[in-house]
Motif scaffolding. Structure first.
Motif, PDB file in Angstrom:
ATOM      1  N   ARG A  72       0.854  -1.200   0.000  1.00 33.96           N
ATOM      2  CA  ARG A  72       0.000   0.000   0.000  1.00 33.96           C
ATOM      3  C   ARG A  72       0.888   1.248   0.000  1.00 33.96           C
ATOM      4  N   PRO A  73       0.805   2.083  -1.047  1.00 31.31           N
ATOM      5  CA  PRO A  73       1.558   3.337  -1.022  1.00 31.31           C
ATOM      6  C   PRO A  73       1.056   4.266   0.086  1.00 31.31           C
ATOM      7  N   VAL A  74       1.984   5.057   0.614  1.00 30.07           N
ATOM      8  CA  VAL A  74       1.611   6.065   1.634  1.00 30.07           C
ATOM      9  C   VAL A  74       2.187   7.407   1.194  1.00 30.07           C
ATOM     10  N   VAL A  75       1.374   8.448   1.207  1.00 36.30           N
ATOM     11  CA  VAL A  75       1.893   9.796   1.006  1.00 36.30           C
ATOM     12  C   VAL A  75       1.579  10.607   2.262  1.00 36.30           C
ATOM     13  N   VAL A  76       2.629  11.097   2.919  1.00 37.13           N
ATOM     14  CA  VAL A  76       2.451  11.895   4.139  1.00 37.13           C
ATOM     15  C   VAL A  76       2.085  13.311   3.702  1.00 37.13           C
ATOM     16  N   SER A  77       0.889  13.734   4.088  1.00 41.57           N
ATOM     17  CA  SER A  77       0.355  14.964   3.510  1.00 41.57           C
ATOM     18  C   SER A  77      -0.097  15.964   4.576  1.00 41.57           C
ATOM     19  N   GLY A  78      -0.003  17.240   4.225  1.00 48.47           N
ATOM     20  CA  GLY A  78      -0.494  18.308   5.096  1.00 48.47           C
ATOM     21  C   GLY A  78      -2.006  18.384   5.082  1.00 48.47           C
ATOM     22  N   PHE A  79      -2.560  19.313   5.850  1.00 52.17           N
ATOM     23  CA  PHE A  79      -4.007  19.358   6.053  1.00 52.17           C
ATOM     24  C   PHE A  79      -4.728  20.415   5.235  1.00 52.17           C
ATOM     25  N   GLU A  80      -3.978  21.354   4.670  1.00 49.38           N
ATOM     26  CA  GLU A  80      -4.638  22.378   3.866  1.00 49.38           C
ATOM     27  C   GLU A  80      -5.133  21.732   2.579  1.00 49.38           C
ATOM     28  N   PRO A  81      -6.182  22.301   1.962  1.00 45.41           N
ATOM     29  CA  PRO A  81      -6.758  21.633   0.781  1.00 45.41           C
ATOM     30  C   PRO A  81      -5.753  21.431  -0.354  1.00 45.41           C
ATOM     31  N   VAL A  82      -4.858  22.407  -0.568  1.00 45.93           N
ATOM     32  CA  VAL A  82      -3.865  22.227  -1.634  1.00 45.93           C
ATOM     33  C   VAL A  82      -2.925  21.070  -1.288  1.00 45.93           C
ATOM     34  N   ASP A  83      -2.555  20.955  -0.001  1.00 45.57           N
ATOM     35  CA  ASP A  83      -1.730  19.824   0.441  1.00 45.57           C
ATOM     36  C   ASP A  83      -2.419  18.499   0.141  1.00 45.57           C
ATOM     37  N   VAL A  84      -3.694  18.411   0.511  1.00 45.66           N
ATOM     38  CA  VAL A  84      -4.430  17.147   0.323  1.00 45.66           C
ATOM     39  C   VAL A  84      -4.523  16.821  -1.160  1.00 45.66           C
ATOM     40  N   MET A  85      -4.827  17.829  -1.978  1.00 42.82           N
ATOM     41  CA  MET A  85      -4.950  17.589  -3.422  1.00 42.82           C
ATOM     42  C   MET A  85      -3.608  17.140  -4.015  1.00 42.82           C
ATOM     43  N   GLU A  86      -2.513  17.751  -3.567  1.00 44.41           N
ATOM     44  CA  GLU A  86      -1.199  17.345  -4.071  1.00 44.41           C
ATOM     45  C   GLU A  86      -0.901  15.905  -3.629  1.00 44.41           C
ATOM     46  N   GLY A  87      -1.248  15.594  -2.357  1.00 38.65           N
ATOM     47  CA  GLY A  87      -1.045  14.239  -1.832  1.00 38.65           C
ATOM     48  C   GLY A  87      -1.811  13.206  -2.653  1.00 38.65           C
ATOM     49  N   ILE A  88      -3.077  13.518  -2.965  1.00 38.25           N
ATOM     50  CA  ILE A  88      -3.896  12.598  -3.779  1.00 38.25           C
ATOM     51  C   ILE A  88      -3.256  12.430  -5.160  1.00 38.25           C
ATOM     52  N   SER A  89      -2.821  13.563  -5.724  1.00 37.26           N
ATOM     53  CA  SER A  89      -2.206  13.525  -7.047  1.00 37.26           C
ATOM     54  C   SER A  89      -0.959  12.616  -7.040  1.00 37.26           C
TER      55      SER A  89
ATOM     56  N   GLU B 227       5.290   3.322  -3.138  1.00 40.37           N
ATOM     57  CA  GLU B 227       6.346   3.923  -2.324  1.00 40.37           C
ATOM     58  C   GLU B 227       5.790   4.727  -1.161  1.00 40.37           C
ATOM     59  N   LEU B 228       6.708   5.065  -0.258  1.00 37.93           N
ATOM     60  CA  LEU B 228       6.409   6.041   0.794  1.00 37.93           C
ATOM     61  C   LEU B 228       6.952   7.385   0.317  1.00 37.93           C
ATOM     62  N   GLU B 229       6.066   8.369   0.208  1.00 41.21           N
ATOM     63  CA  GLU B 229       6.506   9.700  -0.235  1.00 41.21           C
ATOM     64  C   GLU B 229       6.026  10.749   0.764  1.00 41.21           C
ATOM     65  N   ILE B 230       6.721  11.877   0.756  1.00 41.51           N
ATOM     66  CA  ILE B 230       6.314  12.975   1.643  1.00 41.51           C
ATOM     67  C   ILE B 230       5.838  14.142   0.788  1.00 41.51           C
ATOM     68  N   GLN B 231       4.581  14.518   0.943  1.00 44.74           N
ATOM     69  CA  GLN B 231       4.096  15.744   0.294  1.00 44.74           C
ATOM     70  C   GLN B 231       4.469  16.953   1.155  1.00 44.74           C
ATOM     71  N   TYR B 232       4.386  16.771   2.466  1.00 48.34           N
ATOM     72  CA  TYR B 232       4.536  17.889   3.410  1.00 48.34           C
ATOM     73  C   TYR B 232       6.011  18.067   3.757  1.00 48.34           C
ATOM     74  N   LYS B 233       6.815  18.309   2.705  1.00 50.04           N
ATOM     75  CA  LYS B 233       8.253  18.365   2.932  1.00 50.04           C
ATOM     76  C   LYS B 233       8.672  19.590   3.711  1.00 50.04           C
ATOM     77  N   ARG B 234       7.768  20.597   3.772  1.00 45.62           N
ATOM     78  CA  ARG B 234       8.186  21.812   4.458  1.00 45.62           C
ATOM     79  C   ARG B 234       8.393  21.594   5.954  1.00 45.62           C
ATOM     80  N   VAL B 235       7.871  20.534   6.512  1.00 47.08           N
ATOM     81  CA  VAL B 235       8.112  20.271   7.941  1.00 47.08           C
ATOM     82  C   VAL B 235       8.538  18.817   8.236  1.00 47.08           C
ATOM     83  N   VAL B 236       8.002  17.865   7.475  1.00 51.01           N
ATOM     84  CA  VAL B 236       8.221  16.453   7.828  1.00 51.01           C
ATOM     85  C   VAL B 236       9.572  15.937   7.317  1.00 51.01           C
ATOM     86  N   THR B 237      10.272  15.211   8.191  1.00 47.96           N
ATOM     87  CA  THR B 237      11.503  14.537   7.771  1.00 47.96           C
ATOM     88  C   THR B 237      11.339  13.031   8.006  1.00 47.96           C
TER      89      THR B 237
END
Lengths: 383, 330
Positions: A229-246, A258-268
């Protein structure tokens, strides 16, 4: 200056044009999919954002949101709420908890009801406020009813750290902290009792970013690797969620997992090591924690380490706390909703017997609960 | 309904409505009360009559205090029926130990606000109760006003009419949250607490036909719009990005998980007018506040509901607030 920064934190992440652009990208990619995909947002905060900003209305037909168990209020079994209620009734006790928890009905009523009957129940914005309450009420015992996932656990650990360092004699803890990866595993591993098979509908996970701010993205590594199951770690703002879905849709189109991070501005990958160290100092895993609607989930709960038992209200008040497990209302399908097996409008009491003003299931209580989000934002528009 | 009264029953939202309907309206029922307007219209439409109690904590906050609120609140209820506030009564319940100096400060603040309205206190009552019986000081004011424009009503909305707000929303609620013990925020935010009669008079003087008018107090703009949608059996469609909200209020809402349209206001009203009066009314409102705006219109798409349109093409319902306003957990 501070105000300007605050505005910058969310303004661009709600931009209409950007959202429309992501909707177009997702729709174009989704045309290349061989089958529909179900994306579970694990966290109630995501559910809330998705419904509040109407994101299902921007999705093509073959992309479905299914809602997960990540709301600290929704997953709290009734017997734990009864613990809070009983503690609030003890002589000279001030029971303190976070936000929505005071609205959840237990067998005797909610903490709000306990307060209306004279108990001293308070909600705080930060657990650290317990210190002030304890100092202002030296003759009382402040019991912090601690709830939440990886996000709120460090705050409880910091409070305990301060209680020890400042030698504050009148603060105790009732720990109900739980962890996200364990329940995600449970959702994939467990057999559905209705059909007695592993028929969960989850194709991919949208991982909550605030959990990974603390615990790092590494906690999700087993899901693409061992569970497919792929996982994308995503932020909560609507643009974050849409990018995560994309990002998830692109993985399916490109046949990646894969495991990917959408919310790179804070998550490591590693997360906040200081917070993790503090949690490890004070907490142990409990072998079983009963989740509302999901039952016992192995290794998913935390408790205070033995060395800190003198701060543990669950131990100190064990003679008065009820021990029996309490089943949910038989018409309530919160369990299926938390597993992503059903959507709120499929429940026969949704919006009729069970409403935010008279919740029967706890998914209707918290603003992070799927039922409350559907009721509040879209019970006619998106169902 | 719950067997005991909880704080949620005073929220200006769903539970509050249930309490009023199931207990007070049930027993007090009469033709005037059941209209459920801001103020009762009596004496063949000549007078407006209303009462309100004030229990705010803290008593003093940026931009106002309980005294200013107690006069504004009642005078505004009269103004919202197109009436000029004339005579008020003032009843105070004081907890023993309260400082007389603070009391005088509160009464001076009331006097100043009475002058803005051209109204006077003509009768009153004082009670002092043992410590712990009330939280410092409660004030009740009752007011009578002379109606200057008749026919303003929550049930007069028709398809195509325009919805306006007199200024940015949520400032009072956000200020009180920020001022309360436990939330230490650095903010220059002030309550919007103000007397609204001067603005209503300016609208009437400009010859605008006011269809409906309501100050968005507890329950905020969301509560007013929902009540209108139900009373007139119409849909109210709001363009979300047109609703004016100060950045600081947005910030507090973001931190605590609130929506500005659910927060209380004490000097902000919502107005319904015919589409052709829109530009003229906005002109008048802009003279008092540069944030006034046309926020939506009346349609028939989902009768009895309030619809919020986003700039990215999605729709959602804006419901009555429920429960106590509680911050989100995470």
């Amino acid at each position: 200056m501070a105000e300007l920064e605050l505005k910058n934190l969310y303004d661009d992440f709600r931009d209409g044009k950007t959202l429309k652009a992501y909707a177009r990208i997702i729709a174009e990619d989704a045309e290349k999919l061989e089958r529909p995909i179900n994306i579970m947002e694990v966290c109630g905060g995501h559910t809330h954002s998705i419904m509040k900003f109407g994101l299902p209305q921007l999705m093509p037909e073959n992309i479905n949101f299914i809602h997960g168990p990540g709301c600290p209020v929704c997953i709290m079994p009734k017997e734990r709420i009864d613990h809070a209620y009983v503690l609030s009734q003890q002589p000279d006790v001030i029971l303190v908890t976070l936000g929505d928890m005071i609205k959840v009905p237990g067998s005797n009523g909610s903490l709000q009801d306990a307060r209306a009957k004279g108990a001293d129940v308070r909600f705080v914005y930060s657990p650290m406020e317990c210190i002030k309450i304890a100092q202002e009420n030296p003759d009382k015992t402040v019991i912090f009813f601690a709830i939440g996932f990886e996000t709120t656990t460090p705050m409880t650990a910091v409070l305990l750290n301060q209680v020890i360092q400042q030698d504050i004699p009148n603060i105790l803890f009732h720990i109900n902290h739980v962890t996200v990866p364990e329940v995600m595993k449970e959702l994939i591993d467990s057999r559905d009792v209705h059909v007695d098979s592993y028929n969960n509908k989850i194709d991919a996970f949208l991982g909550p970013s605030h959990v990974s701010v603390i615990a790092g993205s590494k906690i999700y590594e087993p899901f693409p690797r061992e569970y497919g199951r792929p996982v994308v770690v995503s932020g909560f703002e609507p643009v974050d969620v849409m990018e995560g879905i994309s990002m998830i849709v692109k993985q399916f189109v490109e046949k990646r997992c894969e495991l990917e991070i959408q919310y790179k501005r804070v998550v490591t990958e590693e997360g906040n090591l200081n917070a993790q160290k503090l949690i490890d100092t004070y907490f142990d895993k409990v072998s079983l924690f009963r989740w509302r609607g999901l039952g016992n989930v192995p290794d998913s709960g935390l408790k205070l380490k033995e060395a800190f038992e003198k701060y543990d209200a669950e131990i100190l008040y064990k003679d008065v706390l009820p021990i029996a497990e309490i089943e949910d209302h038989k018409l309530c399908i919160c369990g299926d909703i938390l597993r992503g097996m059903a959507k709120p409008p499929e429940c026969t009491i949704f919006g009729t017997a069970c409403k935010p003003t008279t919740p029967i299931g706890s998914c209707m209580v918290s603003s992070e609960g799927a039922c409350a989000a559907y009721y509040k934002y879209g019970n006619l528009i998106t169902s | 309904m719950n067997k005991t009264i909880t704080i949620a029953h005073g929220n200006g939202g769903e539970e509050n409505n249930e309490l009023i309907k199931n207990i007070f309206y049930k027993h007090f029922e009469n033709e005037i009360l059941s209209k459920s307007e801001d103020a009762a219209v009596i004496e063949e439409g000549r007078l407006a009559f209303t009462t309100d109690s004030f229990t705010v904590s803290p008593l003093f906050f940026p931009g106002g205090d309980i005294g200013k609120l107690a006069v504004c609140g009642t005078c505004n209820d009269l103004a919202m029926m197109g009436a000029k506030p004339k005579y008020l009564t003032c009843s105070v319940i004081i907890e023993e130990g309260f400082s007389s100096r603070e009391l005088e400060r509160i009464v001076r603040s009331m006097k100043k606000e009475l002058e803005t309205n051209g109204a006077m206190v003509v009768s009153g009552d004082t009670k002092v109760v043992p410590k712990g019986s009330v939280d410092k000081l409660f004030i009740n004011t009752t007011g009578i006003g002379a109606i200057e424009q008749k026919g303003i009503s929550a049930s007069a909305l028709k398809e195509g009419m325009s919805i306006l707000v007199s200024r940015d929303v949520g400032a009072h609620g956000a200020t009180i949250f920020a001022a309360r013990e436990g939330i230490e925020l650095e903010s220059s935010l002030e309550t919007d607490c103000a007397s609204l009669y001067p603005e209503v008079k300016a609208l009437m003087d400009a010859g605008i036909n006011i269809v409906a008018l309501r100050d968005a107090t507890r329950g905020g703009v969301a509560a007013v719009l929902n009540e209108w949608a139900r009373s007139s059996d119409v849909c109210i469609e709001i363009e979300e990005e047109n609703v004016p909200v100060q950045e600081q209020v947005k910030g507090i809402c973001e931190m605590l998980g609130f929506e500005a349209v659910n927060l209380a206001n004490e000097g902000t009203f919502v107005l319904v007018i015919d589409k052709e009066d829109e530009a003229k009314a906005l002109d008048v409102l802009l003279q008092a506040h540069e944030t006034s705006a046309v926020i939506g219109r009346v349609s028939m798409e989902h009768q009895g509901r309030v619809l919020l349109n986003s700039s990215w093409g999605t729709k959602r319902f804006l419901d009555l607030p429920t429960g106590e306003l509680l911050p989100r957990i995470c």
